[in-house]
Motif scaffolding. Structure first.
Motif, PDB file in Angstrom:
ATOM      1  N   GLY A 127      36.350  54.030  45.116  1.00  0.00           N
ATOM      2  CA  GLY A 127      37.409  53.196  45.660  1.00  0.00           C
ATOM      3  C   GLY A 127      37.062  51.741  45.439  1.00  0.00           C
ATOM      4  N   VAL A 128      38.044  50.971  44.994  1.00  0.00           N
ATOM      5  CA  VAL A 128      37.840  49.551  44.712  1.00  0.00           C
ATOM      6  C   VAL A 128      38.976  48.767  45.341  1.00  0.00           C
ATOM      7  N   SER A 129      38.636  47.643  45.964  1.00  0.00           N
ATOM      8  CA  SER A 129      39.653  46.789  46.566  1.00  0.00           C
ATOM      9  C   SER A 129      39.204  45.337  46.496  1.00  0.00           C
ATOM     10  N   GLY A 130      40.178  44.458  46.394  1.00  0.00           N
ATOM     11  CA  GLY A 130      39.887  43.033  46.382  1.00  0.00           C
ATOM     12  C   GLY A 130      40.856  42.230  45.541  1.00  0.00           C
ATOM     13  N   GLY A 131      41.541  42.884  44.639  1.00  0.00           N
ATOM     14  CA  GLY A 131      42.486  42.194  43.773  1.00  0.00           C
ATOM     15  C   GLY A 131      43.864  42.794  43.900  1.00  0.00           C
ATOM     16  N   SER A 132      44.659  42.625  42.867  1.00  0.00           N
ATOM     17  CA  SER A 132      45.955  43.300  42.815  1.00  0.00           C
ATOM     18  C   SER A 132      45.694  44.785  42.586  1.00  0.00           C
ATOM     19  N   VAL A 133      46.704  45.589  42.730  1.00  0.00           N
ATOM     20  CA  VAL A 133      46.546  47.018  42.478  1.00  0.00           C
ATOM     21  C   VAL A 133      46.071  47.250  41.045  1.00  0.00           C
ATOM     22  N   ALA A 134      46.668  46.545  40.097  1.00  0.00           N
ATOM     23  CA  ALA A 134      46.271  46.703  38.686  1.00  0.00           C
ATOM     24  C   ALA A 134      44.810  46.302  38.488  1.00  0.00           C
ATOM     25  N   GLU A 135      44.377  45.231  39.133  1.00  0.00           N
ATOM     26  CA  GLU A 135      42.980  44.799  39.013  1.00  0.00           C
ATOM     27  C   GLU A 135      42.033  45.816  39.648  1.00  0.00           C
ATOM     28  N   ASP A 136      42.408  46.312  40.819  1.00  0.00           N
ATOM     29  CA  ASP A 136      41.586  47.330  41.485  1.00  0.00           C
ATOM     30  C   ASP A 136      41.436  48.567  40.606  1.00  0.00           C
ATOM     31  N   MET A 137      42.541  49.005  40.011  1.00  0.00           N
ATOM     32  CA  MET A 137      42.503  50.192  39.159  1.00  0.00           C
ATOM     33  C   MET A 137      41.665  49.949  37.910  1.00  0.00           C
ATOM     34  N   SER A 138      41.768  48.762  37.340  1.00  0.00           N
ATOM     35  CA  SER A 138      41.007  48.414  36.149  1.00  0.00           C
ATOM     36  C   SER A 138      39.505  48.410  36.437  1.00  0.00           C
ATOM     37  N   VAL A 139      39.115  47.860  37.570  1.00  0.00           N
ATOM     38  CA  VAL A 139      37.700  47.798  37.940  1.00  0.00           C
ATOM     39  C   VAL A 139      37.182  49.204  38.254  1.00  0.00           C
ATOM     40  N   ALA A 140      37.974  50.003  38.964  1.00  0.00           N
ATOM     41  CA  ALA A 140      37.575  51.383  39.252  1.00  0.00           C
ATOM     42  C   ALA A 140      37.450  52.186  37.958  1.00  0.00           C
ATOM     43  N   GLN A 141      38.368  51.984  37.035  1.00  0.00           N
ATOM     44  CA  GLN A 141      38.315  52.685  35.753  1.00  0.00           C
ATOM     45  C   GLN A 141      37.068  52.299  34.967  1.00  0.00           C
ATOM     46  N   ALA A 142      36.666  51.039  35.043  1.00  0.00           N
ATOM     47  CA  ALA A 142      35.433  50.603  34.388  1.00  0.00           C
ATOM     48  C   ALA A 142      34.237  51.383  34.953  1.00  0.00           C
ATOM     49  N   GLY A 143      34.272  51.620  36.258  1.00  0.00           N
ATOM     50  CA  GLY A 143      33.224  52.419  36.880  1.00  0.00           C
ATOM     51  C   GLY A 143      33.229  53.848  36.351  1.00  0.00           C
ATOM     52  N   LEU A 144      34.410  54.438  36.261  1.00  0.00           N
ATOM     53  CA  LEU A 144      34.519  55.800  35.727  1.00  0.00           C
ATOM     54  C   LEU A 144      34.058  55.868  34.275  1.00  0.00           C
TER      55      LEU A 144
END
Length: 148
Positions: A127-144
């Protein structure tokens, strides 16, 4: 009997250790992406039971993101889906309308949470939070992507 018990404990510890190693790798990759886009984030990895394995709060991230990121990871494993998939399902006309008030309000119905799948089985969530939804998803995807 004692040998079997010790073997089970050893196997469990190996699984936990492996997950922690994976979580560290994912969190590092996610943090690199967050720095790249210049958005401080909270990054959380939980196990398949929703228990936090790793928690990383970047300096100056939103205070609200602390619980949001944790709950995104939890939602991803609890419902076995990405949190962005839940968005339409949780709308008033959706099949899961009202779900965000379930489980003491822990369900998050917007992007940034993904289940972590290994050999066809959910082993954890990010789970990632701190930016826009698109930014959160992008950062989480980088983790994956760090697991590939």
């Amino acid at each position: 009997m004692k040998k079997n018990f010790l073997k089970k404990v050893e196997d469990k510890m190996t699984t936990t250790g492996k997950l922690l190693d994976m979580a560290k790798k994912m969190a590092e990759a996610a943090a690199v992406k967050a720095i790249e886009i210049d958005v401080p984030m909270v990054i959380v990895i939980c196990d398949a039971n929703g228990n936090t394995v790793l928690y990383n709060r970047m300096e100056d991230s939103l205070l609200a993101s602390m619980s949001i990121a944790t709950n995104k990871a939890y939602t991803a494993v609890a419902l076995k889906m990405s949190t962005d998939t839940l968005t339409d399902l949780a709308k008033e006309s959706g099949q899961l309308f009202g779900i965000t008030s379930c489980d003491n309000g822990r369900m998050v119905a917007f992007g940034g949470g993904f289940p972590i799948i290994e050999n066809g089985k959910i082993i954890a969530g990010i789970g990632v939070s701190g930016g826009s939804v698109a930014e959160d998803m992008s950062v989480a995807q980088a983790g994956l992507d760090a697991l590939k």
